[in-house]
Design a protein around this motif. Structure first.
Motif, PDB file in Angstrom:
ATOM      1  N   THR A  74     -60.191 -25.065  -0.135  1.00 28.08           N
ATOM      2  CA  THR A  74     -59.560 -25.085   1.196  1.00 28.08           C
ATOM      3  C   THR A  74     -60.170 -24.031   2.099  1.00 28.08           C
ATOM      4  OG1 THR A  74     -57.524 -25.660   0.061  1.00 28.08           O
ATOM      5  CG2 THR A  74     -57.335 -25.058   2.359  1.00 28.08           C
ATOM      6  N   PHE A  75     -60.337 -22.843   1.512  1.00 29.59           N
ATOM      7  CA  PHE A  75     -60.886 -21.721   2.272  1.00 29.59           C
ATOM      8  C   PHE A  75     -62.278 -22.055   2.791  1.00 29.59           C
ATOM      9  CE2 PHE A  75     -63.061 -17.586   2.496  1.00 29.59           C
ATOM     10  CZ  PHE A  75     -62.203 -16.933   3.366  1.00 29.59           C
ATOM     11  N   VAL A  76     -63.104 -22.623   1.889  1.00 30.39           N
ATOM     12  CA  VAL A  76     -64.472 -22.977   2.272  1.00 30.39           C
ATOM     13  C   VAL A  76     -64.446 -24.027   3.379  1.00 30.39           C
ATOM     14  CG1 VAL A  76     -66.575 -24.126   1.473  1.00 30.39           C
ATOM     15  CG2 VAL A  76     -65.505 -22.345   0.065  1.00 30.39           C
TER      16      VAL A  76
ATOM     17  N   GLU B 237     -62.115 -24.598   5.544  1.00 30.52           N
ATOM     18  CA  GLU B 237     -61.639 -23.992   6.789  1.00 30.52           C
ATOM     19  C   GLU B 237     -62.748 -23.224   7.499  1.00 30.52           C
ATOM     20  OE1 GLU B 237     -58.173 -21.757   5.728  1.00 30.52           O
ATOM     21  OE2 GLU B 237     -56.879 -23.069   6.913  1.00 30.52           O
ATOM     22  N   LYS B 238     -63.565 -22.517   6.691  1.00 32.54           N
ATOM     23  CA  LYS B 238     -64.659 -21.741   7.267  1.00 32.54           C
ATOM     24  C   LYS B 238     -65.742 -22.662   7.807  1.00 32.54           C
ATOM     25  CE  LYS B 238     -63.446 -17.496   6.819  1.00 32.54           C
ATOM     26  NZ  LYS B 238     -62.444 -17.535   7.875  1.00 32.54           N
ATOM     27  N   ALA B 239     -66.034 -23.731   7.048  1.00 29.76           N
ATOM     28  CA  ALA B 239     -67.135 -24.612   7.411  1.00 29.76           C
ATOM     29  C   ALA B 239     -66.768 -25.490   8.602  1.00 29.76           C
ATOM     30  CB  ALA B 239     -67.534 -25.470   6.205  1.00 29.76           C
ATOM     31  N   ILE B 240     -65.582 -26.079   8.573  1.00 32.64           N
ATOM     32  CA  ILE B 240     -65.166 -26.975   9.650  1.00 32.64           C
ATOM     33  C   ILE B 240     -63.840 -26.470  10.206  1.00 32.64           C
ATOM     34  CG2 ILE B 240     -65.015 -29.412  10.291  1.00 32.64           C
ATOM     35  CD1 ILE B 240     -65.732 -29.987   7.277  1.00 32.64           C
ATOM     36  N   PRO B 241     -63.885 -25.578  11.207  1.00 33.25           N
ATOM     37  CA  PRO B 241     -62.640 -24.965  11.694  1.00 33.25           C
ATOM     38  C   PRO B 241     -61.653 -25.983  12.257  1.00 33.25           C
ATOM     39  CG  PRO B 241     -64.582 -23.864  12.578  1.00 33.25           C
ATOM     40  CD  PRO B 241     -65.062 -25.108  11.926  1.00 33.25           C
ATOM     41  N   ASP B 242     -62.161 -27.111  12.803  1.00 33.06           N
ATOM     42  CA  ASP B 242     -61.272 -28.088  13.417  1.00 33.06           C
ATOM     43  C   ASP B 242     -60.545 -28.943  12.398  1.00 33.06           C
ATOM     44  OD1 ASP B 242     -61.379 -27.461  15.985  1.00 33.06           O
ATOM     45  OD2 ASP B 242     -62.842 -28.979  16.593  1.00 33.06           O
ATOM     46  N   PHE B 243     -61.090 -28.983  11.168  1.00 37.43           N
ATOM     47  CA  PHE B 243     -60.518 -29.860  10.150  1.00 37.43           C
ATOM     48  C   PHE B 243     -59.100 -29.397   9.817  1.00 37.43           C
ATOM     49  CE2 PHE B 243     -59.987 -31.753   5.976  1.00 37.43           C
ATOM     50  CZ  PHE B 243     -60.561 -32.999   6.172  1.00 37.43           C
ATOM     51  N   PRO B 244     -58.135 -30.304   9.947  1.00 38.89           N
ATOM     52  CA  PRO B 244     -56.766 -29.847   9.716  1.00 38.89           C
ATOM     53  C   PRO B 244     -56.456 -29.693   8.231  1.00 38.89           C
ATOM     54  CG  PRO B 244     -56.782 -32.180  10.261  1.00 38.89           C
ATOM     55  CD  PRO B 244     -58.209 -31.732  10.242  1.00 38.89           C
ATOM     56  N   VAL B 245     -56.454 -28.467   7.728  1.00 36.99           N
ATOM     57  CA  VAL B 245     -55.980 -28.228   6.368  1.00 36.99           C
ATOM     58  C   VAL B 245     -54.851 -27.211   6.439  1.00 36.99           C
ATOM     59  CG1 VAL B 245     -57.992 -28.806   4.985  1.00 36.99           C
ATOM     60  CG2 VAL B 245     -57.852 -26.570   6.068  1.00 36.99           C
ATOM     61  N   GLN B 246     -53.886 -27.417   5.625  1.00 35.35           N
ATOM     62  CA  GLN B 246     -52.750 -26.508   5.641  1.00 35.35           C
ATOM     63  C   GLN B 246     -52.274 -26.300   4.215  1.00 35.35           C
ATOM     64  OE1 GLN B 246     -51.653 -24.702   7.902  1.00 35.35           O
ATOM     65  NE2 GLN B 246     -49.795 -23.940   6.955  1.00 35.35           N
ATOM     66  N   PHE B 247     -52.493 -25.086   3.696  1.00 36.88           N
ATOM     67  CA  PHE B 247     -52.092 -24.769   2.332  1.00 36.88           C
ATOM     68  C   PHE B 247     -50.718 -24.125   2.397  1.00 36.88           C
ATOM     69  CE2 PHE B 247     -52.550 -23.245  -1.941  1.00 36.88           C
ATOM     70  CZ  PHE B 247     -53.421 -24.170  -2.485  1.00 36.88           C
TER      71      PHE B 247
ATOM     72  N   LEU C 138     -55.002 -24.252  -9.026  1.00 32.41           N
ATOM     73  CA  LEU C 138     -54.553 -23.769  -7.714  1.00 32.41           C
ATOM     74  C   LEU C 138     -55.595 -22.866  -7.080  1.00 32.41           C
ATOM     75  CD1 LEU C 138     -50.791 -22.782  -7.788  1.00 32.41           C
ATOM     76  CD2 LEU C 138     -51.975 -24.277  -6.196  1.00 32.41           C
ATOM     77  N   VAL C 139     -56.120 -21.944  -7.896  1.00 30.54           N
ATOM     78  CA  VAL C 139     -57.135 -21.018  -7.374  1.00 30.54           C
ATOM     79  C   VAL C 139     -58.344 -21.807  -6.885  1.00 30.54           C
ATOM     80  CG1 VAL C 139     -58.746 -19.192  -8.006  1.00 30.54           C
ATOM     81  CG2 VAL C 139     -56.367 -19.070  -8.758  1.00 30.54           C
ATOM     82  N   THR C 140     -58.740 -22.810  -7.686  1.00 29.95           N
ATOM     83  CA  THR C 140     -59.871 -23.652  -7.293  1.00 29.95           C
ATOM     84  C   THR C 140     -59.573 -24.358  -5.967  1.00 29.95           C
ATOM     85  OG1 THR C 140     -60.160 -24.056  -9.646  1.00 29.95           O
ATOM     86  CG2 THR C 140     -61.462 -25.405  -8.144  1.00 29.95           C
ATOM     87  N   ALA C 141     -58.395 -24.958  -5.900  1.00 30.76           N
ATOM     88  CA  ALA C 141     -58.035 -25.691  -4.685  1.00 30.76           C
ATOM     89  C   ALA C 141     -57.994 -24.755  -3.469  1.00 30.76           C
ATOM     90  CB  ALA C 141     -56.688 -26.374  -4.869  1.00 30.76           C
ATOM     91  N   LEU C 142     -57.454 -23.555  -3.700  1.00 31.36           N
ATOM     92  CA  LEU C 142     -57.390 -22.566  -2.614  1.00 31.36           C
ATOM     93  C   LEU C 142     -58.780 -22.223  -2.113  1.00 31.36           C
ATOM     94  CD1 LEU C 142     -54.624 -19.948  -3.352  1.00 31.36           C
ATOM     95  CD2 LEU C 142     -55.464 -20.557  -1.100  1.00 31.36           C
ATOM     96  N   SER C 143     -59.695 -22.008  -3.070  1.00 31.27           N
ATOM     97  CA  SER C 143     -61.063 -21.663  -2.687  1.00 31.27           C
ATOM     98  C   SER C 143     -61.695 -22.797  -1.895  1.00 31.27           C
ATOM     99  CB  SER C 143     -61.920 -21.375  -3.926  1.00 31.27           C
ATOM    100  OG  SER C 143     -61.184 -20.701  -4.895  1.00 31.27           O
TER     101      SER C 143
END
Lengths: 421, 228
Positions: free
Chosen positions: A368-370, A372-382, A361-366
């Protein structure tokens, strides 16, 4: 009964300690074992995150079309590929909007609020001095357009009833056009050229984003219908936008509009209508199967990785039972019951899985975070549900993979186990 | 006379080895009373391990009666047997069987966990047991840091900690040198003087001589049963 419960508590506490001890004294083995679960949980949560993201982007796009707006067009959205079915239909006329408005004005029970005409082309080109934007979406409508569309103005205003009626050469532009043609200056008040006709910008929309990543609402120029016809002619694609009173009663609204349009078009009863009434649901019903397909395939593939992880844990638990046969025998000789031994090994495998799940989970969260930062338009939702679900899946994996070895261990004969070398 | 703790009547334990039936124990009739201090002897294959397993409730007889404190153990299921082992029997093994990763205290506490004794009381009783075998200063040592004799004394403390009806020792000196063996046997002697019931299994005559009763087995039958 109370004493039994207390004993169970002590045994469980003991099993937890043993499990922690086993994991920490076999760190590399535990890590390698948990790796399968880690990978499984990472892929499952990433999958879930992606599906959630698609869903969110999708909802956002649909809200751009509007949940309370229906569209009369020549062809239907829900069978978009089959253009040949609609080729021979007669074109729609922008006058329909006014006729619809007259009819609903006389009907106090109507589900419809207002109809707004629209003509459009995807092939427009706008220029300012030496800057040129091609393939923009040009749209002619009247001053009531905003009642049927999403989008707020960043600056300026929409065109007035007077400008609309007088077919004046004014326009409201999307954010991409304003920033594309006027990167360093204010677009408001400037004149842009559309097919060699000058249009004065009276308003600029706020940025809205793309619809399903395909079509941009920021890429449009909106002008009075009469002005549009002067530039592009009368034979452009016509849409009648109709806003309804209550989005919960969209079916009734569609039914009413269908009747209205059949009247206007004079279609005899029993004959098929030669126009289509579209709503955002058509997209949903087209895209939902795709989304569900992605989800099913994704869950299957990620499920496979978790399955492989579970087999790894089962295997290592079998090895662990074998290695500790004498210990099991001793514990049984000292009074450990079957369930005590069962619980001990089950807790151990569940704990490995749970640790794997948390690391995953921690890995997946990280990740996702990366993203989100790299591609702000990319739709990710945790989502929190996803966290709970993956922890639940980890525990379940632990139970499933630990059950067979644990039952095996619990059934060992104490006398034989004590003699086991 | 002290009360009877263990009663065996026509007790048999047969093993099926393919077609053949091996009679490991064949119609044993025997009693142990409280404060007995007995040695079971016999050559290998005489059935003494099987008898020890049955006395220790690690195994059940094929037929016959085995009563422990008046309760027939032969018909108990696995979990009931586990409970009896926990409450009534203290095991001492030839190979010690301490858990190497735990210190003495935790090893001795083990039977108490399975009988649901709260943590503080567990610690107290385990300390007392270790004190009574003369290891009060080794409580937090791990087995690897102790000598063979000390390890076996930890095992004896573990056998004592739940105040069982009988202490059952399987070749308790088999892995020890002569001097240490005699130390351990002195310890059993003291425990017997304190009123414990002790049954040990051995094939060494000089060890058996420490006890007050010697039972000799041969081919699954009692060859002799003598007080000394």
């Amino acid at each position: 009964m109370n004493g039994n419960l207390q004993q169970f508590r002590y045994e469980t506490a003991e099993s937890l300690k043993i499990a922690l001890f086993q994991i920490s004294s076999n760190k590399i083995r535990s890590f390698l074992t948990a790796l399968g679960v880690i990978i499984g949980i990472v892929s499952i949560t990433m999958m879930g995150t992606a599906i959630n993201g698609i869903d969110m982007g999708f909802e956002k796009s649909l809200s751009m079309i509007g949940y309370d707006v229906i569209y009369i067009q020549k062809s239907s959205w829900s069978t978009m590929g089959e253009w040949w079915r609609y080729r021979n239909r007669p074109d729609l006329k922008t006058e329909y909007a006014a006729r619809i408005n007259r009819i609903i004005a006389d009907n106090p029970d109507t589900e419809l609020l207002i109809a707004v005409p629209q003509m459009s082309t995807y092939q427009a080109t706008a220029s300012y001095k030496d800057r040129v934007l091609e393939q923009i979406f040009s749209l002619g409508t009247n001053h009531e357009y905003l009642k049927t569309a999403s989008g707020d103005l960043a600056s300026g205003r929409f065109f007035t009833p007077g400008e609309s009626a007088g077919s004046e050469m004014v326009c409201v532009v999307g954010d991409d056009i304003a920033s594309g043609l006027f990167p360093n200056e204010n677009a408001l008040g400037k004149s842009i050229s559309l097919k060699n006709r000058k249009f004065r910008i009276v308003g600029v929309f706020k940025k809205q984003g793309k619809f399903l990543g395909l079509f941009s609402f920021d890429n449009q120029v909106i002008m009075p219908l009469g002005a549009f016809e002067k530039v592009y002619g009368r034979n452009m694609f016509v849409t009648i936008r109709v806003k309804i009173r209550d989005q919960a009663r969209i079916a009734e609204a569609k039914e009413e509009l269908l009747g209205l349009m059949r009247r206007i078009r004079r279609i005899a009863p029993g004959k098929e209508e030669d126009f289509s009434i579209n709503e955002q649901k058509a997209f949903k019903s087209q895209l939902d199967p795709i989304k569900n397909g992605i989800a099913a395939a994704g869950i299957f593939i990620t499920g496979m990785s978790l399955f492989v992880g579970a087999i790894g844990i089962m295997n290592i638990t079998f090895v662990s039972v074998r290695e500790r046969t004498r210990e099991i025998g001793l514990r049984k000789a000292l009074g450990a019951k079957r369930r005590t031994i069962l619980l001990q090994f089950l807790i151990e495998s569940v704990m490995i899985c749970l640790l794997g799940g948390v690391v995953g989970l921690v890995t997946a969260l990280s990740i996702t975070f990366v993203i989100e930062k790299a591609i702000p338009d990319f739709p990710v939702q945790f989502s929190f549900t996803l966290v709970l679900a993956s922890l639940g899946v980890s525990v379940l994996t632990g139970i499933i993979s630990g059950l067979a070895p644990a039952v095996n261990a619990s059934k060992l004969d104490p006398a034989d186990s004590l003699r086991y070398e | 006379m002290e009360p009877v703790i263990i009663r065996m009547a026509s007790l048999c334990r047969h093993y099926e080895m393919g077609e053949q039936i091996v009679k490991a124990l064949d119609s044993i009739d025997m009693e142990f009373r409280r404060n007995d201090y007995a040695a079971i002897m016999g050559p290998s294959g005489s059935g003494k391990s099987t008898l020890m397993n049955i006395i220790g409730c690690l195994d059940t007889p094929t037929s016959g009666i085995y009563e422990l404190n008046g309760i027939n153990v032969a018909e108990m299921d696995d979990d009931e047997l586990a409970r009896v082992r926990n409450r009534e029997i203290g095991f001492v093994f030839q190979t010690f069987n301490l858990l190497p990763r735990m210190n003495c205290l935790k090893n001795v506490e083990l039977p108490l966990i399975y009988s649901g004794v709260p943590p503080e009381e567990r610690k107290e009783r385990a300390e007392q047991a270790l004190l009574s075998v003369g290891l009060g200063d080794r409580i937090l040592h791990k087995p690897a840091e102790l000598s063979g004799g000390q390890i076996q004394r930890v095992a004896i403390a573990r056998a004592l900690v739940n105040r069982p009806s009988i202490i059952l020792a399987d070749e308790p000196t088999g892995n020890l040198d002569t001097a240490t063996s005699h130390d351990i046997m002195d310890m059993f002697g003291k425990l017997s003087d304190l009123g414990n019931t002790i049954i040990l299994i051995t094939h060494e005559e000089d060890i058996a001589r420490f006890t007050r009763r010697i039972i000799r087995l041969r081919d699954g039958r009692i060859e002799s049963d003598e007080k000394q």
